[in-house]
Enzyme design. Structure first.
Site, PDB file in Angstrom:
ATOM      1  N   GLU A   1       0.836  -1.209   0.000  1.00 45.68           N
ATOM      2  CA  GLU A   1       0.000   0.000   0.000  1.00 45.68           C
ATOM      3  C   GLU A   1       0.868   1.254   0.000  1.00 45.68           C
ATOM      4  O   GLU A   1       1.872   1.312   0.712  1.00 45.68           O
ATOM      5  CB  GLU A   1      -0.894  -0.001   1.239  1.00 45.68           C
ATOM      6  CG  GLU A   1      -2.282   0.519   0.990  1.00 45.68           C
ATOM      7  CD  GLU A   1      -3.096  -0.397   0.098  1.00 45.68           C
ATOM      8  OE1 GLU A   1      -3.369  -0.011  -1.059  1.00 45.68           O
ATOM      9  OE2 GLU A   1      -3.474  -1.492   0.557  1.00 45.68           O
TER      10      GLU A   1
ATOM     11  N   THR B   1       2.811   2.089  -2.172  1.00 48.15           N
ATOM     12  CA  THR B   1       4.108   1.755  -2.773  1.00 48.15           C
ATOM     13  C   THR B   1       4.129   2.039  -4.267  1.00 48.15           C
ATOM     14  O   THR B   1       5.208   2.190  -4.847  1.00 48.15           O
ATOM     15  CB  THR B   1       4.445   0.272  -2.548  1.00 48.15           C
ATOM     16  OG1 THR B   1       3.344  -0.529  -3.012  1.00 48.15           O
ATOM     17  CG2 THR B   1       4.688  -0.025  -1.080  1.00 48.15           C
TER      18      THR B   1
ATOM     19  N   GLY C   1     -16.413   4.532  -2.473  1.00 51.68           N
ATOM     20  CA  GLY C   1     -15.903   5.001  -1.192  1.00 51.68           C
ATOM     21  C   GLY C   1     -15.404   3.907  -0.282  1.00 51.68           C
ATOM     22  O   GLY C   1     -15.191   4.133   0.898  1.00 51.68           O
TER      23      GLY C   1
ATOM     24  N   GLY D   1     -12.584   1.992  -0.933  1.00 52.60           N
ATOM     25  CA  GLY D   1     -11.187   1.664  -1.178  1.00 52.60           C
ATOM     26  C   GLY D   1     -11.014   0.493  -2.120  1.00 52.60           C
ATOM     27  O   GLY D   1     -10.006  -0.206  -2.074  1.00 52.60           O
TER      28      GLY D   1
ATOM     29  N   SER E   1     -13.409   4.128  -9.061  1.00 51.12           N
ATOM     30  CA  SER E   1     -13.043   5.124 -10.072  1.00 51.12           C
ATOM     31  C   SER E   1     -12.165   4.511 -11.159  1.00 51.12           C
ATOM     32  O   SER E   1     -12.351   4.799 -12.352  1.00 51.12           O
ATOM     33  CB  SER E   1     -12.335   6.315  -9.415  1.00 51.12           C
ATOM     34  OG  SER E   1     -11.154   5.902  -8.751  1.00 51.12           O
TER      35      SER E   1
ATOM     36  N   GLU F   1      -6.978  10.333 -14.184  1.00 58.24           N
ATOM     37  CA  GLU F   1      -7.238  10.592 -12.765  1.00 58.24           C
ATOM     38  C   GLU F   1      -6.259  11.607 -12.191  1.00 58.24           C
ATOM     39  O   GLU F   1      -6.649  12.471 -11.401  1.00 58.24           O
ATOM     40  CB  GLU F   1      -7.196   9.294 -11.961  1.00 58.24           C
ATOM     41  CG  GLU F   1      -7.646   9.473 -10.534  1.00 58.24           C
ATOM     42  CD  GLU F   1      -8.304   8.250  -9.938  1.00 58.24           C
ATOM     43  OE1 GLU F   1      -8.522   8.251  -8.714  1.00 58.24           O
ATOM     44  OE2 GLU F   1      -8.612   7.300 -10.669  1.00 58.24           O
TER      45      GLU F   1
ATOM     46  N   ASP G   1      -4.193   0.591  -9.254  1.00 59.20           N
ATOM     47  CA  ASP G   1      -5.614   0.324  -9.439  1.00 59.20           C
ATOM     48  C   ASP G   1      -5.948   0.090 -10.906  1.00 59.20           C
ATOM     49  O   ASP G   1      -6.681  -0.844 -11.257  1.00 59.20           O
ATOM     50  CB  ASP G   1      -6.439   1.498  -8.912  1.00 59.20           C
ATOM     51  CG  ASP G   1      -6.265   1.723  -7.426  1.00 59.20           C
ATOM     52  OD1 ASP G   1      -5.624   0.884  -6.761  1.00 59.20           O
ATOM     53  OD2 ASP G   1      -6.769   2.750  -6.921  1.00 59.20           O
TER      54      ASP G   1
END
Length: 387
Positions: free
Chosen positions: A36, A38, A126, A128, A132, A164, A176
């Protein structure tokens, strides 16, 4: 199930725009097992695609108009002029697909004719879980195929990330979008974000009598606004102070020496988290390759402690979910995603999964928190065309 969803979205498109779509595509959300904060440090991550997807029915236009509609948001289509798109012109959910169109044009791709788009998503927002990124990737995949752009999956992820970063204004890394674009069913994606090389790692927990749960705490604290950018800036400051391009270049074996060279305590904490979480990803991969997924549990707990204490992106709901899951018998648990709310990932023996889920729900009830949503996940397929 997926074909039925595609047919439903296609029918809604026809009712909305008066003609059948040229095609229907899907892109998944993701849950990150470990690694995370990273990815913007060119480090390692280990996400897997969720079965939850954003689905887009799309047809090209030739008049430079972009019409965007979402089943999940009240109101009619958002109408935009493709040539007038620029950072700051989009708003709310529509900024994500609009940003992709802008990013494609900025990269020199001929998508100026526009498109009609109808979206529906089952990825919790929302939480996590990259709702998106799913919107961005499905839009990029659909337009790339319709306009014959010949985009590779990493190129799709790069376009989505640029949308983004530059259009929406969120300085995210690329994990992501790569997970959504490149993951395969039944596998976790071991991604090196420095060069975008990746390996599909078999991830069949059921064969080992295990299950992976996601606990969606259903909360998102305002403290998270701007926190991601602040931590990215802190990591970049740490790299400059250590004389390296990114924190990927700081090895865990030399971490004590590196930390001793940093004078800012906040930067020191950020650096410690990134370097140790990179090492945790590598240790997790070694355990999965050795056929020992149970041993991953303690690494999840260790990773959560680092996110909580060094990066300081956790919150009471996330900490409680991790603690309750472990106390109820889970092998390990940690927050996943950007933090300050969102979700926890839990590794658990199959026989006690229901008990762990009940225990988390009960402690949330006693604490007066919103009732969490707990659901099992298996690695889903990456972005693809449905029809």
């Amino acid at each position: 199930m997926t074909s039925a969803v595609g047919a439903g979205v296609a029918a809604e498109f026809q009712e909305l725009y008066g003609a059948a779509p040229e095609g229907v595509w899907a892109a998944p959300g993701r849950v990150n097992l470990i690694g995370e904060y990273t990815d913007f440090n060119e480090g390692f991550v280990l996400p897997l695609a969720l079965p939850h997807t954003a689905v887009a029915a799309v047809s090209r236009r030739d008049d430079g108009v972009l019409r965007l509609h979402s089943r999940d948001v009240p109101g009619g289509p958002v109408r935009l002029d493709v040539a007038a798109l620029e950072p700051g012109t989009g708003d709310g959910w529509a900024a994500y697909p609009a940003g992709v169109v802008w990013a494609l044009r900025a990269a020199g791709h001929p998508v100026g004719g526009g498109a009609d788009v109808h979206l529906a998503s089952s990825v919790p927002t929302g939480a996590g879980l990259s709702s998106s990124a799913a919107l961005e990737v499905v839009t990029a995949l659909a337009l790339g195929e319709q306009y014959g752009l010949g985009l590779t999956r990493p190129e799709i992820a790069r376009i989505a990330q640029h949308a983004e970063n530059a259009f929406v204004g969120v300085p995210c890394g690329i994990m992501d979008q790569m997970a959504s674009a490149c993951a395969t069913e039944g596998h976790a994606l071991f991604l090196d974000t420095r060069d975008l090389s990746y390996r599909q790692v078999p991830f069949d927990l059921a064969a080992h009598g295990l299950r992976l749960l996601v606990v969606d705490t259903r909360v998102k604290h305002a403290l998270g606004d701007g926190a991601y950018a602040e931590r990215r800036a802190g990591c970049e400051a740490g790299a400059r102070a250590l004389g390296v391009r990114t924190l990927r270049e700081v090895g865990v074996a030399h971490l004590p020496e590196s930390l001793g060279r940093l004078t800012d305590e906040t930067v020191r904490r950020y650096v410690r988290h990134v370097v140790t979480d990179n090492a945790r990803v590598e240790r997790t991969i070694a355990l999965l390759d050795a056929g020992d997924p149970r041993a991953v549990g303690p690494l999840l707990v260790e990773g959560h402690a680092s996110l909580r204490d060094d990066l300081r992106v956790s919150c009471p709901e996330l900490d409680l979910a991790v603690r309750a899951a472990v106390e109820a018998g889970a092998l390990g648990a940690r927050m996943t995603g950007g933090g300050f709310g969102g979700s926890v990932v839990v590794l658990v023996e199959d026989g006690v999964a229901d008990e762990v889920a009940r225990a988390v729900g009960e402690v949330f009830r006693v604490a007066g928190f919103a009732e969490p949503r707990v659901f099992p996940v298996v690695p889903g397929a990456g972005a693809r065309r449905l029809r």
